[in-house]
Design an enzyme around this catalytic site. Structure first.
Site, PDB file in Angstrom:
ATOM      1  CD  GLU A 103      -2.885   0.834   2.523  1.00  0.00           C
ATOM      2  OE1 GLU A 103      -3.367  -0.298   2.776  1.00  0.00           O
ATOM      3  OE2 GLU A 103      -3.119   1.833   3.208  1.00  0.00           O
ATOM      4  CG  ASP A 105      -1.800   4.592   2.935  1.00  0.00           C
ATOM      5  OD1 ASP A 105      -2.636   4.232   2.126  1.00  0.00           O
ATOM      6  OD2 ASP A 105      -1.539   4.003   4.001  1.00  0.00           O
ATOM      7  CD  GLU A 107      -4.766   7.446   6.033  1.00  0.00           C
ATOM      8  OE1 GLU A 107      -5.090   7.991   7.105  1.00  0.00           O
ATOM      9  OE2 GLU A 107      -4.634   6.222   5.902  1.00  0.00           O
ATOM     10  CB  THR A 121       3.070   9.813   3.325  1.00  0.00           C
ATOM     11  OG1 THR A 121       4.250  10.016   4.116  1.00  0.00           O
ATOM     12  CG2 THR A 121       2.690  11.120   2.643  1.00  0.00           C
ATOM     13  CG  ASN A 122       2.269   4.037   6.656  1.00  0.00           C
ATOM     14  OD1 ASN A 122       3.445   3.669   6.616  1.00  0.00           O
ATOM     15  ND2 ASN A 122       1.436   3.611   7.597  1.00  0.00           N
ATOM     16  CD  GLU A 132       3.078   5.259  10.940  1.00  0.00           C
ATOM     17  OE1 GLU A 132       4.261   5.238  11.355  1.00  0.00           O
ATOM     18  OE2 GLU A 132       2.267   4.345  11.169  1.00  0.00           O
TER      19      GLU A 132
END
Ligand SMILES: *[C@@H]1O[C@H](CO)[C@@H](O)[C@H](O)[C@H]1NC(C)=O
Ligand SMILES: *[C@@H]1O[C@H](CO)[C@@H](O)[C@H](O)[C@H]1NC(C)=O
Length: 285
Positions: A103, A105, A107, A121-122, A132
């Protein structure tokens, strides 16, 4: 305007062909690229070039791409929930399926009017995240559309905002860190209520009197390899330039600028969290 409903014959055949060839270049039609997957009418595609998600006290909403991608350079413009967006989260990410999923990410954590959003973010590889990094933005992300991009190739993952890289996650397989490169991913987005943690760690709750909350999307563009029935197709090219793209000096300088001025959390410098030493990818992150 769907191609499936166009009359048959030569011209429409060429139209379809043109569309397929051009799909990695022109900004694509939301009707062809995405399905609204949940939210019972709260997610809407308008005219093919604008998509909106909304959230109210009974549900959020979300969409996902029809295509599965394995590597790509993917741009989307987002305009986030305006005003008092505290408690809301707009997630925009790539994800594969299964318990060992990968994934990537973005967000966006909302806030009270005038207080800054956090861009969280990740990166997950084979089901493991905990990577993160968080940022403030250098503009108000609710006032206008801005471009959020993911460059994903076998060497690295780069998160960019309006062309400025904010994060690079390099392939550190040589240090034993799994890298997302074997599982095709779909693009997903959702708008939901996360007032148990999102804003100031859950201190500020969603003000439902301000609902519905709405986020908007436009100008989706994917230079990407689409995987279908086990076969990969990279927009007509065997070896597109982005597949081996690395940050040049100018981009590296921009990355340092963003991290120096706007990064507010980095797992790679959170020594309380990693008393035994930082994860191995932190050497290169
Ligand atoms: C949800 O919002 C609607 C419209 O504002 C309101 O009428 C309703 O009472 C709310 N429901 C709950 C469970 O808060
Ligand atoms: C919201 O604003 C507060 C106060 O400025 C700030 O500490 C926080 O980082 C902001 N963002 C979120 C998502 O909490």
């Amino acid at each position: 305007m769907g191609f499936s409903s166009s009359s048959s014959g030569f011209p429409s055949f060429y139209l379809v062909l043109l569309f397929l060839v051009g799909t990695s270049i022109v900004s694509a039609d939301f009707y062809n690229e995405f399905d609204i997957t949940w939210g019972n009418g709260r997610g809407k595609i308008l005219n093919g070039d604008l998509l909106t998600l909304s959230l109210d006290n009974s549900s959020g909403s979300g969409f996902e791409s029809r295509n599965e991608y394995m590597f790509g350079k993917i741009d989307m413009q987002l305009k986030l929930v305006a005003g008092n967006s505290a408690g809301t989260v707009t997630a925009y990410y790539l994800s594969s399926k299964g318990s060992n999923w990968d994934e990537i990410d973005f967000e966006f954590l909302g806030n009270l009017s005038g207080d800054p959003y956090i861009l969280h973010t990740n990166v997950f590889s084979q089901g493991k995240g905990n990577r993160e990094q968080q940022f403030y933005l250098w503009f108000d992300p609710t006032a206008d559309f801005h471009t959020y991009s993911i460059l994903w190739n076998p060497k690295s993952i780069v998160f960019s905002v309006d062309g400025t890289p904010i994060r690079e996650f390099k392939n550190a397989e040589s240090n034993g860190v799994p890298f997302p490169k074997d599982q095709p991913m779909r693009i997903h987005s959702s708008l939901w209520n996360a007032d148990d943690w999102a804003t100031r760690g859950g201190l500020v709750k969603t003000d439902w009197s301000k609902a519905p909350f709405t986020a908007s999307y436009r100008n989706f563009k994917a230079d990407a390899c689409v995987v279908s029935s086990g076969k990969s197709s990279c927009g007509g090219s065997d070896n597109p330039a982005w597949l081996s793209e690395e940050l040049d000096n100018t981009k590296q300088e921009r990355l340092r600028w963003a991290q120096k001025n706007y990064m507010i959390y980095n797992y790679c410098s959170d020594s309380k969290r990693f008393p035994q030493g930082f994860p191995p990818e932190c050497k290169s992150a």
